[in-house]
Design an enzyme around this catalytic site. Structure first.
Site, PDB file in Angstrom:
ATOM      1  N   GLY A  94       0.844  22.858  32.219  1.00 39.08           N
ATOM      2  CA  GLY A  94       0.035  23.663  33.129  1.00 39.08           C
ATOM      3  C   GLY A  94      -0.506  24.934  32.508  1.00 39.08           C
ATOM      4  N   ARG A  95       0.102  25.402  31.420  1.00 36.53           N
ATOM      5  CA  ARG A  95      -0.416  26.594  30.750  1.00 36.53           C
ATOM      6  C   ARG A  95      -0.187  26.531  29.243  1.00 36.53           C
ATOM      7  NH1 ARG A  95       3.785  31.522  32.263  1.00 36.53           N
ATOM      8  NH2 ARG A  95       5.719  30.331  32.191  1.00 36.53           N
ATOM      9  N   ASP A 127      -2.795  29.890  37.165  1.00 39.99           N
ATOM     10  CA  ASP A 127      -3.887  30.451  36.374  1.00 39.99           C
ATOM     11  C   ASP A 127      -3.827  30.026  34.903  1.00 39.99           C
ATOM     12  OD1 ASP A 127      -1.837  32.008  35.272  1.00 39.99           O
ATOM     13  OD2 ASP A 127      -2.366  33.787  36.424  1.00 39.99           O
ATOM     14  N   GLY A 128      -2.770  29.316  34.527  1.00 42.56           N
ATOM     15  CA  GLY A 128      -2.671  28.843  33.147  1.00 42.56           C
ATOM     16  C   GLY A 128      -2.331  29.933  32.143  1.00 42.56           C
ATOM     17  N   ARG A 178       3.622  28.148  19.797  1.00 40.14           N
ATOM     18  CA  ARG A 178       4.922  27.475  19.694  1.00 40.14           C
ATOM     19  C   ARG A 178       4.832  26.326  18.694  1.00 40.14           C
ATOM     20  NH1 ARG A 178       7.349  26.433  25.634  1.00 40.14           N
ATOM     21  NH2 ARG A 178       5.771  24.783  25.708  1.00 40.14           N
ATOM     22  N   ASP A 254      11.810  17.982  33.234  1.00 38.94           N
ATOM     23  CA  ASP A 254      10.591  18.253  32.466  1.00 38.94           C
ATOM     24  C   ASP A 254      10.802  19.364  31.445  1.00 38.94           C
ATOM     25  OD1 ASP A 254      10.572  19.586  35.216  1.00 38.94           O
ATOM     26  OD2 ASP A 254       9.162  20.858  34.148  1.00 38.94           O
ATOM     27  N   ASN A 255      11.985  19.968  31.446  1.00 41.86           N
ATOM     28  CA  ASN A 255      12.320  20.987  30.446  1.00 41.86           C
ATOM     29  C   ASN A 255      13.363  20.480  29.449  1.00 41.86           C
ATOM     30  OD1 ASN A 255      10.594  22.857  31.616  1.00 41.86           O
ATOM     31  ND2 ASN A 255      12.183  23.747  32.894  1.00 41.86           N
ATOM     32  N   ASP A 264      11.380  25.430  26.489  1.00 42.46           N
ATOM     33  CA  ASP A 264      10.868  26.185  27.635  1.00 42.46           C
ATOM     34  C   ASP A 264      11.809  27.313  28.059  1.00 42.46           C
ATOM     35  OD1 ASP A 264       8.578  24.769  27.639  1.00 42.46           O
ATOM     36  OD2 ASP A 264       8.909  23.703  29.512  1.00 42.46           O
TER      37      ASP A 264
END
Length: 486
Positions: A94-95, A127-128, A178, A254-255, A264
């Site tokens: 998402g970002r 907002d990403g 990253r 998802d992490n 994350d």
């Protein structure tokens, strides 16, 4: 002489982008105004064959995605996951935008991802963007974990911008570059399982095996072997977390990395005073991701991964058998961590009783986790250690048992203490240390970020110039809190 690259010419098209289009969406970064370099990880940059920050005048522009390398292939991947135990059918980057791969000086490929580079198709009304505060926390902690020897994604650089972003308050934007062999998560596999796209699930599993677990090809069922490998890596990772008092804070599926990496960094925290039920994320009302819950949550997440892989496995019983291996693997890995921390040559089953009694004493006194373990390995530390406990007589009793256990093994005390120092860090990224660096950075003073980074690269070494980082936390540190927006 080795040629040093800039980000502009290091990036190559990513291997992940060779997967079918269903796995991702091409997504260019959204430009940020006035980018400014906050910090450049010279150590990691050198490993990647990158030039010094001062040799690349456009570095900040590349770090925020305003400029892209010729061979960049920016994309955001799709996945789903269980968040706080609840299935969410579509998540995704998402970002974070994957811009390409980079080959280090050893010939190993790494994915380069820009976190905070703008909206993607998976932003879910977000907002990403990332803010400077959370970006500094991730940047410092990923490198701190690497220094501790714990598998993790890495951070190459961080750039800030004066663009204003609303979180709990108005903050400024930042982007972290990253680095990891891959950012594939359990949630990637869950997505194609729950979508009923089992051939794409097989494609993803084959891609993962080919690039990261090639020895699985020699097994009777390569996908069951893949599950076995991930279970083993995850068990070892969680044991390492527990040993240094690290709390992830949001262990959603998802992490969770398919490579067993710490992934994350949001509402993480290293414990100060030991609390077995410590909750580092103030958004975690139920304590689902408390310190003492992390091993069982890791197993719960592995159950979700095994469920997603079922169409590729021989049968459900094979998956259950594999999952039953997690607990003994975790216990063995944690016992090895504790053996080293306690300075024992060999772990004995009776040592669990000694450790349990110690944890109970530490919990009752909220004994500082990092300070206790480091002090335990120092000569003449018994008086200092007593002062860390409310019930000093009870601790005296424990210490006598411990000293008797050490005496049973014999050996050289000086060598044992040296070995314990290499298992018990002097320095960890305590929340208040990160907060001091963040507050300075928000004033435009980035020196404290670099100072912390340099220290945390060598957390087991005595570094007198950083003695302030080894001190017990100040009283105001107890008022700090982090949440899923951190």
């Amino acid at each position: 002489m080795l040629r040093m690259h800039t980000l502009a010419d290091l990036i190559t098209p990513t291997r992940f982008g060779q997967l079918p289009a269903a796995f991702y969406s091409p997504t260019p970064p959204t430009p940020l105004p006035g980018p400014q370099l906050v910090n450049w990880n010279a150590e990691l940059a050198q490993a990647l064959g990158l030039a010094a920050a001062g040799d690349d005048p456009a570095l900040a522009e590349y770090l925020v995605g305003n400029r892209l390398a010729t061979d960049a292939q920016p994309l955001a991947s799709v996945y789903c996951g269980h968040q706080f135990g609840v299935y969410v059918s579509q998540l995704g980057d998402g970002r974070a935008i994957l811009i390409g791969d980079a080959c280090d000086v050893q010939g190993t490929l790494h994915e380069i991802q820009l976190k905070g580079a703008g909206q993607t198709p998976y932003s879910r009304r977000g907002d990403g963007r990332a803010v400077l505060r959370s970006s500094i926390r991730e940047y410092l902690c990923s490198e701190a974990m690497h220094g501790l020897g714990i598998p993790t994604t890495r951070a190459l650089g961080i750039a800030g911008s004066p663009e204003r972003i609303w979180r709990e308050t108005v903050e400024t934007a930042a982007v972290v570059a990253r680095v990891a062999p891959t950012f594939v998560r359990f949630g990637h596999f869950e997505y194609f399982f729950y979508q009923g796209e089992h051939e794409l699930l097989r494609t993803l599993a084959d891609w993962t095996i080919n690039h990261f677990y090639p020895d699985c090809h020699g097994a009777d069922n390569a996908y069951l072997a893949l599950l076995d490998h991930v279970i083993a890596r995850t068990a070892t990772l969680i044991a390492q977390w527990q040993a240094v008092g690290f709390c992830h804070g949001v262990m959603n599926t998802d992490n969770m990395s398919i490579l067993g990496l710490t992934l994350d960094y949001g509402p993480f925290g290293f414990m100060d005073g030991f609390d077995a039920g410590h909750i580092c994320n103030h958004s975690d009302d139920s304590g689902r991701y408390a310190y003492n819950q992390q091993p069982q949550i890791a197993l719960w997440n592995l159950h979700c991964l095994a469920q997603a892989l079922l169409p590729l496995l021989p049968d459900r019983d094979a998956a259950i058998t594999a999952l039953h291996r997690f607990q003994p693997l975790f216990e063995a890995a944690f016992a090895e961590q504790l053996r080293r921390k306690l300075g024992f040559a060999v772990w004995q089953e009776s040592d669990w009783t000694l450790v349990t009694e110690l944890f109970e004493l530490m919990h009752a006194s909220r004994t500082d986790w990092t300070h206790f373990w480091r002090t335990l390995g120092e000569a003449g530390a018994s008086t200092t250690l007593r002062d860390l406990f409310v019930d000093r007589a009870a601790f005296d009793g424990w210490l006598a048992q411990y000293q008797q256990r050490v005496a049973q093994e014999g050996g050289d005390d000086a060598q044992r203490r040296t070995a314990m120092q290499q298992a018990n860090p002097r320095y960890v990224l305590r929340n208040h240390l990160a907060e001091i660096a963040i507050r300075a950075a928000e004033r435009g003073e980035f020196g404290e970020v670099d100072r912390l980074l340099v220290c945390l690269r060598h957390p087991y070494d005595e570094q007198p110039e950083y003695a302030d980082y080894a001190a017990l936390p100040p009283d105001w540190a107890t008022s700090l809190s982090v949440s899923c927006s951190s």
